[in-house]
Scaffold this motif. Structure first.
Motif, PDB file in Angstrom:
ATOM      1  N   UNK A 289      26.416  16.864 -46.056  1.00  0.00           N
ATOM      2  CA  UNK A 289      26.335  16.788 -44.592  1.00  0.00           C
ATOM      3  C   UNK A 289      26.359  18.175 -43.937  1.00  0.00           C
ATOM      4  N   UNK A 290      25.679  19.129 -44.594  1.00  0.00           N
ATOM      5  CA  UNK A 290      25.519  20.460 -44.016  1.00  0.00           C
ATOM      6  C   UNK A 290      24.104  20.535 -43.443  1.00  0.00           C
ATOM      7  N   UNK A 291      23.969  20.810 -42.158  1.00  0.00           N
ATOM      8  CA  UNK A 291      22.653  20.831 -41.530  1.00  0.00           C
ATOM      9  C   UNK A 291      21.807  21.960 -42.101  1.00  0.00           C
ATOM     10  N   UNK A 292      20.491  21.726 -42.138  1.00  0.00           N
ATOM     11  CA  UNK A 292      19.589  22.741 -42.673  1.00  0.00           C
ATOM     12  C   UNK A 292      18.257  22.681 -41.960  1.00  0.00           C
ATOM     13  N   UNK A 293      17.510  23.783 -42.029  1.00  0.00           N
ATOM     14  CA  UNK A 293      16.126  23.830 -41.561  1.00  0.00           C
ATOM     15  C   UNK A 293      15.290  24.422 -42.681  1.00  0.00           C
ATOM     16  N   UNK A 294      14.024  24.003 -42.758  1.00  0.00           N
ATOM     17  CA  UNK A 294      13.164  24.450 -43.849  1.00  0.00           C
ATOM     18  C   UNK A 294      11.944  25.217 -43.363  1.00  0.00           C
ATOM     19  N   UNK A 295      11.955  25.639 -42.093  1.00  0.00           N
ATOM     20  CA  UNK A 295      10.916  26.527 -41.570  1.00  0.00           C
ATOM     21  C   UNK A 295      11.591  27.654 -40.810  1.00  0.00           C
ATOM     22  N   UNK A 296      11.002  28.851 -40.882  1.00  0.00           N
ATOM     23  CA  UNK A 296      11.597  29.988 -40.189  1.00  0.00           C
ATOM     24  C   UNK A 296      11.444  29.839 -38.681  1.00  0.00           C
ATOM     25  N   UNK A 297      10.412  29.097 -38.244  1.00  0.00           N
ATOM     26  CA  UNK A 297      10.237  28.875 -36.812  1.00  0.00           C
ATOM     27  C   UNK A 297      11.410  28.086 -36.235  1.00  0.00           C
ATOM     28  N   UNK A 298      11.852  27.057 -36.957  1.00  0.00           N
ATOM     29  CA  UNK A 298      13.007  26.281 -36.500  1.00  0.00           C
ATOM     30  C   UNK A 298      14.276  27.127 -36.523  1.00  0.00           C
ATOM     31  N   UNK A 299      14.401  28.004 -37.527  1.00  0.00           N
ATOM     32  CA  UNK A 299      15.574  28.882 -37.600  1.00  0.00           C
ATOM     33  C   UNK A 299      15.617  29.835 -36.408  1.00  0.00           C
ATOM     34  N   UNK A 300      14.463  30.409 -36.061  1.00  0.00           N
ATOM     35  CA  UNK A 300      14.396  31.309 -34.904  1.00  0.00           C
ATOM     36  C   UNK A 300      14.760  30.582 -33.617  1.00  0.00           C
ATOM     37  N   UNK A 301      14.205  29.384 -33.441  1.00  0.00           N
ATOM     38  CA  UNK A 301      14.499  28.615 -32.237  1.00  0.00           C
ATOM     39  C   UNK A 301      15.987  28.274 -32.165  1.00  0.00           C
ATOM     40  N   UNK A 302      16.576  27.933 -33.308  1.00  0.00           N
ATOM     41  CA  UNK A 302      17.992  27.551 -33.336  1.00  0.00           C
ATOM     42  C   UNK A 302      18.893  28.726 -32.971  1.00  0.00           C
ATOM     43  N   UNK A 303      18.678  29.899 -33.593  1.00  0.00           N
ATOM     44  CA  UNK A 303      19.582  31.035 -33.338  1.00  0.00           C
ATOM     45  C   UNK A 303      19.393  31.583 -31.922  1.00  0.00           C
ATOM     46  N   UNK A 304      18.151  31.560 -31.431  1.00  0.00           N
ATOM     47  CA  UNK A 304      17.939  32.018 -30.057  1.00  0.00           C
ATOM     48  C   UNK A 304      18.571  31.058 -29.058  1.00  0.00           C
ATOM     49  N   UNK A 305      18.496  29.763 -29.348  1.00  0.00           N
ATOM     50  CA  UNK A 305      19.151  28.783 -28.485  1.00  0.00           C
ATOM     51  C   UNK A 305      20.653  28.919 -28.508  1.00  0.00           C
ATOM     52  N   UNK A 306      21.212  29.144 -29.697  1.00  0.00           N
ATOM     53  CA  UNK A 306      22.657  29.345 -29.804  1.00  0.00           C
ATOM     54  C   UNK A 306      23.101  30.592 -29.047  1.00  0.00           C
ATOM     55  N   UNK A 307      22.283  31.629 -29.067  1.00  0.00           N
ATOM     56  CA  UNK A 307      22.619  32.859 -28.349  1.00  0.00           C
ATOM     57  C   UNK A 307      22.659  32.601 -26.839  1.00  0.00           C
ATOM     58  N   UNK A 308      21.670  31.830 -26.341  1.00  0.00           N
ATOM     59  CA  UNK A 308      21.674  31.492 -24.915  1.00  0.00           C
ATOM     60  C   UNK A 308      22.879  30.624 -24.567  1.00  0.00           C
ATOM     61  N   UNK A 309      23.219  29.700 -25.454  1.00  0.00           N
ATOM     62  CA  UNK A 309      24.388  28.850 -25.221  1.00  0.00           C
ATOM     63  C   UNK A 309      25.674  29.679 -25.245  1.00  0.00           C
TER      64      UNK A 309
END
Length: 395
Positions: free
Chosen positions: A359-379
């Motif tokens: 139950x550890x979340x994961x992403x398998x594309x770098x595009x999703x990783x970029x969107x996730x970390x940039x969103x977390x930074x804004x949050x």
């Protein structure tokens, strides 16, 4: 098989191999060499579920297409009436690059990286296709944008799964408008009636995300590809793409990390983007673990990782940490693993399965990783707010 090899050689690897008359991208594969092509053909002919249903034949041939690497996929929903007027309901830019099934990919309205002229070209292509098909009602067209070239992937004169998303994102009741058009009304008549109003734009970004059933199938590899695997969709809306993306992940059940260590294992083509991911993770106060190749690349640019983790194929006789064990022990809070081709996919499969099972979340594309970390930074900079659709639509 010999004919398939000749065609693949002429087209040039990588190629997309797909059977005829299937839905949801079933049994489709992206192959990078002759060995992978051999395996794909054998699976479709006999080994896989498709083979058990009759396999391949002259009436059910295999199609081999050139695969556009690093292309951006775009979806368009539109409505055409009997006078020939075409309404562009929404142009959706996918987060994941072309090659991930549109039903499994996140997408955004309005497009976030496409130049305005590309969006205009896509709109005009959609209108021309709808006119050529003499559509009365909804049509969905999928495009791939590579450099300055816009390719048409497919056109379907029907309602798409994205219609509800577009309607909520723009405030235009597309299903109701299309139903009236199919019964003979014109778009102009519906404007006069007040049913068809201008789309709401400029104040928010909407992100659609797929809901994947992997938590029910712990032994399944979670890597995304051309075969659709999602079982539903959710959406997030906010004033920026990053914040809307975080909301969509929360709705889909993907827990983005706010503490702990993130594991990175990136294919060579994704390593430059991995620099941005690693920097954002550091800015957020998160730890970074990486495979030897990814760690070495990040170190060259001044981003040393906290832990170097060996791949499955490197563990024999090695003293490096084992990624699977770290996940099982709760030492990894998020996994970014981007497979490419056969070898790296086998190396990464164990860590993806371990993340899924634990139950550890994961992403398998770098595009999703970029969107996730940039969103977390804004949050991180300001708290997420919740508003109703009516507030976003100003109604």
């Amino acid at each position: 098989m010999d004919e398939a090899k000749v065609i693949a050689t002429r087209v040039g690897f990588p190629v997309l191999v797909r059977p005829s008359y299937v839905l949801g991208g079933r049994a489709m594969q992206i192959v990078h060499d002759h060995d992978a092509l051999q395996r794909a053909m054998e699976q479709m002919a006999s080994d896989g579920s498709l083979g058990k249903e009759g396999g391949l034949s002259a009436e059910r041939p295999v199609l081999i297409d050139r695969f556009l690497e690093d292309a951006t996929e775009v979806d368009v929903d539109a409505i055409r009436d009997h006078t020939g007027e075409v309404l562009i309901g929404g142009v959706m830019e996918h987060v994941e690059e072309a090659g991930v099934h549109s039903g499994d990919s996140a997408c955004a309205i309005p497009p976030q990286t496409l130049p305005a002229w590309v969006v205009e070209v896509i709109s005009e292509y959609t209108k021309s296709i709808a006119t050529a098909l003499d559509v009365r009602g909804l049509i969905n067209v999928q495009f791939a944008v590579l450099g300055t070239t816009v390719y048409v992937i497919e056109a379907n004169p029907r309602a798409s799964r994205t219609v509800p998303f577009v309607a909520k994102a723009t405030g235009v009741p597309l299903a109701k408008v299309a139903s009236r058009v199919m019964l003979g009304s014109t778009l102009e008549e519906l404007r006069v009636e007040g049913l068809l109003t201008p789309p709401v734009s400029g104040g928010h970004v909407s992100v659609k995300e797929a809901v994947l059933p992997f938590n029910r199938f712990p032994e399944v590899d979670t890597a995304l590809g051309p075969e659709m695997r999602s079982t539903g969709e959710v959406m997030g809306i906010d004033r920026t793409f990053g914040r809307a993306f975080v909301k969509s992940q929360t709705a889909a059940g993907t827990v983005l990390p706010t503490s702990g260590t993130v594991f990175l294992s990136l294919n060579d083509g994704d390593k430059p983007a991995g620099l941005v991911v690693a920097k954002r993770l550091r800015d957020l106060g998160l730890g970074v673990a990486a495979t030897t190749g990814t760690a070495a690349y990040l170190a060259k640019f001044g981003f040393p990782v906290d832990r170097i983790v060996g791949k499955l194929s490197e563990m024999e006789g090695s003293s490096m940490d084992n990624a699977v064990e770290l996940v099982a022990q709760g030492e990894i809070s998020f996994v970014v693993n981007t497979p490419h081709g056969r070898g790296s996919r086998e190396d990464g499969e164990a860590i993806r399965k371990a993340a899924n099972a634990n139950r550890v979340s994961s992403v398998t594309t770098v595009e999703a990783a970029l969107a996730a970390v940039n969103g977390l930074w804004e949050q991180y900079q300001s708290e997420i707010e919740v508003c109703s659709l009516q507030e976003y639509h100003g109604r």
